[in-house]
Design an enzyme around this catalytic site. Structure first.
Site, PDB file in Angstrom:
ATOM      1  CE  LYS A 114      -2.246  -1.147   3.790  1.00 13.37           C
ATOM      2  NZ  LYS A 114      -1.560  -2.425   4.088  1.00 13.37           N
ATOM      3  NE  ARG A 158      -4.926  -1.423   9.484  1.00 16.74           N
ATOM      4  CZ  ARG A 158      -3.783  -0.904   9.013  1.00 16.74           C
ATOM      5  NH1 ARG A 158      -3.652   0.362   8.806  1.00 16.74           N
ATOM      6  NH2 ARG A 158      -2.783  -1.682   8.759  1.00 16.74           N
ATOM      7  NE  ARG A 172       7.699  -2.449   6.315  1.00 19.08           N
ATOM      8  CZ  ARG A 172       6.382  -2.322   6.440  1.00 19.08           C
ATOM      9  NH1 ARG A 172       5.684  -1.738   5.490  1.00 19.08           N
ATOM     10  NH2 ARG A 172       5.771  -2.789   7.499  1.00 19.08           N
ATOM     11  NE  ARG A 198       6.060  -0.469  10.130  1.00 18.67           N
ATOM     12  CZ  ARG A 198       4.972  -0.422   9.383  1.00 18.67           C
ATOM     13  NH1 ARG A 198       4.961   0.333   8.288  1.00 18.67           N
ATOM     14  NH2 ARG A 198       3.896  -1.094   9.713  1.00 18.67           N
ATOM     15  NE  ARG A 224       1.768  -5.106  10.839  1.00 14.85           N
ATOM     16  CZ  ARG A 224       2.885  -4.936  10.119  1.00 14.85           C
ATOM     17  NH1 ARG A 224       4.031  -5.451  10.525  1.00 14.85           N
ATOM     18  NH2 ARG A 224       2.839  -4.249   9.009  1.00 14.85           N
TER      19      ARG A 224
HETATM   20  P1  AP5 Z   1       4.843  -1.557   1.825  1.00 13.93           P
HETATM   21  O1  AP5 Z   1       4.569  -0.722   0.621  1.00 13.93           O
HETATM   22  O2  AP5 Z   1       5.560  -0.929   2.977  1.00 13.93           O
HETATM   23  O3  AP5 Z   1       3.511  -2.313   2.281  1.00 13.93           O
HETATM   24  P2  AP5 Z   1       2.254  -1.795   3.096  1.00 13.93           P
HETATM   25  O4  AP5 Z   1       1.045  -2.475   2.559  1.00 13.93           O
HETATM   26  O5  AP5 Z   1       2.242  -0.297   3.136  1.00 13.93           O
HETATM   27  O6  AP5 Z   1       2.632  -2.417   4.505  1.00 13.93           O
HETATM   28  P3  AP5 Z   1       2.455  -1.853   5.952  1.00 13.93           P
HETATM   29  O7  AP5 Z   1       3.151  -2.857   6.866  1.00 13.93           O
HETATM   30  O8  AP5 Z   1       2.921  -0.435   6.089  1.00 13.93           O
HETATM   31  O9  AP5 Z   1       0.944  -1.972   6.149  1.00 13.93           O
HETATM   32  P4  AP5 Z   1       0.217  -2.037   7.450  1.00 13.93           P
HETATM   33  O10 AP5 Z   1      -1.155  -1.835   6.956  1.00 13.93           O
HETATM   34  O11 AP5 Z   1       0.442  -3.197   8.328  1.00 13.93           O
HETATM   35  O12 AP5 Z   1       0.933  -0.880   8.300  1.00 13.93           O
HETATM   36  P5  AP5 Z   1       0.480   0.545   8.736  1.00 13.93           P
HETATM   37  O13 AP5 Z   1       1.690   1.376   8.789  1.00 13.93           O
HETATM   38  O14 AP5 Z   1      -0.706   1.022   7.975  1.00 13.93           O
HETATM   39  O15 AP5 Z   1       5.686  -2.838   1.322  1.00 13.93           O
HETATM   40  C1  AP5 Z   1       6.146  -3.803   2.253  1.00 13.93           C
HETATM   41  C2  AP5 Z   1       7.558  -4.279   1.816  1.00 13.93           C
HETATM   42  O16 AP5 Z   1       7.453  -4.943   0.552  1.00 13.93           O
HETATM   43  C3  AP5 Z   1       8.575  -3.134   1.587  1.00 13.93           C
HETATM   44  O17 AP5 Z   1       9.834  -3.559   2.019  1.00 13.93           O
HETATM   45  C4  AP5 Z   1       8.558  -2.907   0.080  1.00 13.93           C
HETATM   46  O18 AP5 Z   1       9.814  -2.449  -0.375  1.00 13.93           O
HETATM   47  C5  AP5 Z   1       8.252  -4.303  -0.448  1.00 13.93           C
HETATM   48  N1  AP5 Z   1       7.429  -4.287  -1.665  1.00 13.93           N
HETATM   49  C6  AP5 Z   1       6.402  -3.432  -1.962  1.00 13.93           C
HETATM   50  N2  AP5 Z   1       5.866  -3.735  -3.169  1.00 13.93           N
HETATM   51  C7  AP5 Z   1       6.580  -4.823  -3.621  1.00 13.93           C
HETATM   52  C8  AP5 Z   1       6.504  -5.635  -4.802  1.00 13.93           C
HETATM   53  N3  AP5 Z   1       5.596  -5.373  -5.773  1.00 13.93           N
HETATM   54  N4  AP5 Z   1       7.367  -6.671  -4.918  1.00 13.93           N
HETATM   55  C9  AP5 Z   1       8.290  -6.931  -3.941  1.00 13.93           C
HETATM   56  N5  AP5 Z   1       8.416  -6.202  -2.815  1.00 13.93           N
HETATM   57  C10 AP5 Z   1       7.563  -5.168  -2.649  1.00 13.93           C
HETATM   58  O19 AP5 Z   1      -0.060   0.243  10.227  1.00 13.93           O
HETATM   59  C11 AP5 Z   1       0.842  -0.136  11.251  1.00 13.93           C
HETATM   60  C12 AP5 Z   1       0.078  -0.260  12.560  1.00 13.93           C
HETATM   61  O20 AP5 Z   1      -0.513   1.015  12.914  1.00 13.93           O
HETATM   62  C13 AP5 Z   1      -1.102  -1.245  12.568  1.00 13.93           C
HETATM   63  O21 AP5 Z   1      -0.704  -2.572  12.816  1.00 13.93           O
HETATM   64  C14 AP5 Z   1      -1.967  -0.666  13.709  1.00 13.93           C
HETATM   65  O22 AP5 Z   1      -1.436  -0.990  14.963  1.00 13.93           O
HETATM   66  C15 AP5 Z   1      -1.812   0.845  13.483  1.00 13.93           C
HETATM   67  N6  AP5 Z   1      -2.828   1.387  12.568  1.00 13.93           N
HETATM   68  C16 AP5 Z   1      -2.619   1.974  11.355  1.00 13.93           C
HETATM   69  N7  AP5 Z   1      -3.785   2.351  10.794  1.00 13.93           N
HETATM   70  C17 AP5 Z   1      -4.753   1.991  11.673  1.00 13.93           C
HETATM   71  C18 AP5 Z   1      -6.171   2.080  11.663  1.00 13.93           C
HETATM   72  N8  AP5 Z   1      -6.827   2.613  10.615  1.00 13.93           N
HETATM   73  N9  AP5 Z   1      -6.854   1.588  12.723  1.00 13.93           N
HETATM   74  C19 AP5 Z   1      -6.217   1.054  13.787  1.00 13.93           C
HETATM   75  N10 AP5 Z   1      -4.878   0.923  13.856  1.00 13.93           N
HETATM   76  C20 AP5 Z   1      -4.153   1.386  12.814  1.00 13.93           C
END
Ligand code: AP5
Length: 225
Positions: free
Chosen positions: A21, A96, A135, A168, A179
Site C-alpha cells: 500500500k 480498517r 522491509r 520497524r 497484524r
Molecule cells: P509496503 O509498501 O511498505 O507495504 P504496506 O502495505 O504499506 O505495509 P504496511 O506494513 O505499512 O501496512 P500495514 O497496513 O500493516 O501498516 P500501517 O503502517 O498502515 O511494502 C512492504 C515491503 O514490501 C517493503 O519492504 C517494500 O519495499 C516491499 N514491496 C512493496 N511492493 C513490492 C513488490 N511489488 N514486490 C516486492 N516487494 C515489494 O499500520 C501499522 C500499525 O498502525 C497497525 O498494525 C496498527 O497498529 C496501526 N494502525 C494503522 N492504521 C490503523 C487504523 N486505521 N486503525 C487502527 N490501527 C491502525
C-alpha cells in the site's frame, strides 16, 4: 467522471499488511499530487512526538493490534480538514474496521463528498511475510526499501537522504502474525461493504511495483498509466 481536470479524486488503498500500500501510494501521489494520508505514518509520528494519541497507540502498534477506533478516527477527522485535501486524497490504511468506515462515511457525507474507488491489493500471505521481514525504512525521510526486492544502493543506507535504515518494531514474525489476524477478523469484512457499493477495484499485488501500478491505473478511472 473521476480524473477530469479540476476533479478531486478520493481514493482508499486497502489490503493486508505488507501488500504494498505504501509503495503504491508514493507512486500514485507522485503522479497525481493528491494528499497521501497514511494512518500508520501518522501514528508513528505521534509516537515519536510523544503526543497523547501516540502514547496510547504505541503498545497496540508494537504488539500488532489495531489502535482504538476513536484515536485513529480523530486523527483522520482532523487531517481531512487540511487545505491540501481539497484536491483529493489517498487514504492508506484507513478505514480498517466497521466503525472507522462509518466515521469516514459521516465525514464525507457532511461535506457532500463521496469516495471514488477503494483499491484492494491482494498478495499471498507467504509473500507478505517475506516482504515485511525484509522491509527497511528510513526514519529521516520515510523511504521504504527491501533487503532483497528493493535493496538500497548501499546496504543499510537510504538512497534518498543518506539516513541509516531501520526495521520497524512491528515487523517481527510474531507481530506480523497478529497484524494478519487483525486484518482477517476486523478489516477484510469491509470488502463486502465496498463491493456492494460498487466502489471496489481488486488488483493482484504480485510482481514488480511498476507492474502493480499499471494494474491499478488500468482499474481506477482517473489514474494514468
Ligand atoms: P509496503 O509498501 O511498505 O507495504 P504496506 O502495505 O504499506 O505495509 P504496511 O506494513 O505499512 O501496512 P500495514 O497496513 O500493516 O501498516 P500501517 O503502517 O498502515 O511494502 C512492504 C515491503 O514490501 C517493503 O519492504 C517494500 O519495499 C516491499 N514491496 C512493496 N511492493 C513490492 C513488490 N511489488 N514486490 C516486492 N516487494 C515489494 O499500520 C501499522 C500499525 O498502525 C497497525 O498494525 C496498527 O497498529 C496501526 N494502525 C494503522 N492504521 C490503523 C487504523 N486505521 N486503525 C487502527 N490501527 C491502525
Amino acid at each position: 467522471m473521476a480524473g477530469e481536470a479540476n476533479r478531486a479524486l478520493r481514493l482508499v488503498l486497502f489490503g493486508a499488511p505488507g501488500v504494498g500500500k505504501g509503495t503504491q501510494a508514493s507512486e500514485i501521489q507522485g503522479r497525481t499530487g493528491i494528499a497521501h494520508i497514511s494512518t500508520g505514518d501518522m501514528l508513528r509520528t505521534a509516537v515519536q512526538q510523544g503526543t497523547p494519541a501516540g502514547m496510547t497507540a504505541q503498545r497496540f502498534i508494537d504488539r500488532g493490534d489495531l489502535v482504538p477506533d476513536e484515536v485513529v478516527g480523530d486523527l483522520i477527522a482532523e487531517r481531512l480538514e487540511g487545505d491540501d485535501v481539497r484536491k483529493g486524497f489517498l487514504l492508506d490504511g484507513f478505514p480498517r474496521t466497521v466503525p472507522q468506515a462509518d466515521r469516514l462515511d459521516a465525514i464525507l457525507e457532511s461535506r457532500g463528498q463521496a469516495l471514488d474507488c477503494v483499491i484492494n491489493i491482494e498478495v499471498r500471505e507467504r509473500e507478505i511475510v517475506a516482504r515485511l521481514t525484509g522491509r527497511r525504512t528510513c526514519p529521516s525521510c520515510g523511504a521504504t526499501f527491501h533487503v532483497r526486492f528493493q535493496p538500497p544502493r548501499t546496504a543499510g543506507v537510504c538512497d534518498s537522504c543518506g539516513g541509516a535504515l531501520e526495521q520497524r518494531s512491528d515487523d517481527t514474525e510474531e507481530a506480523i502474525a497478529r497484524r494478519l489476524r487483525a486484518y482477517r477478523a476486523q478489516t477484510a469484512p469491509l470488502l463486502n461493504r465496498y463491493r456492494a457499493a460498487g466502489l471496489l477495484a481488486t488488483v493482484d499485488g504480485g510482481g514488480e511495483p511498476d507492474e502493480v501500478y499499471a494494474r491499478i491505473a488500468a482499474a481506477v478511472p482517473g489514474l494514468q498509466g
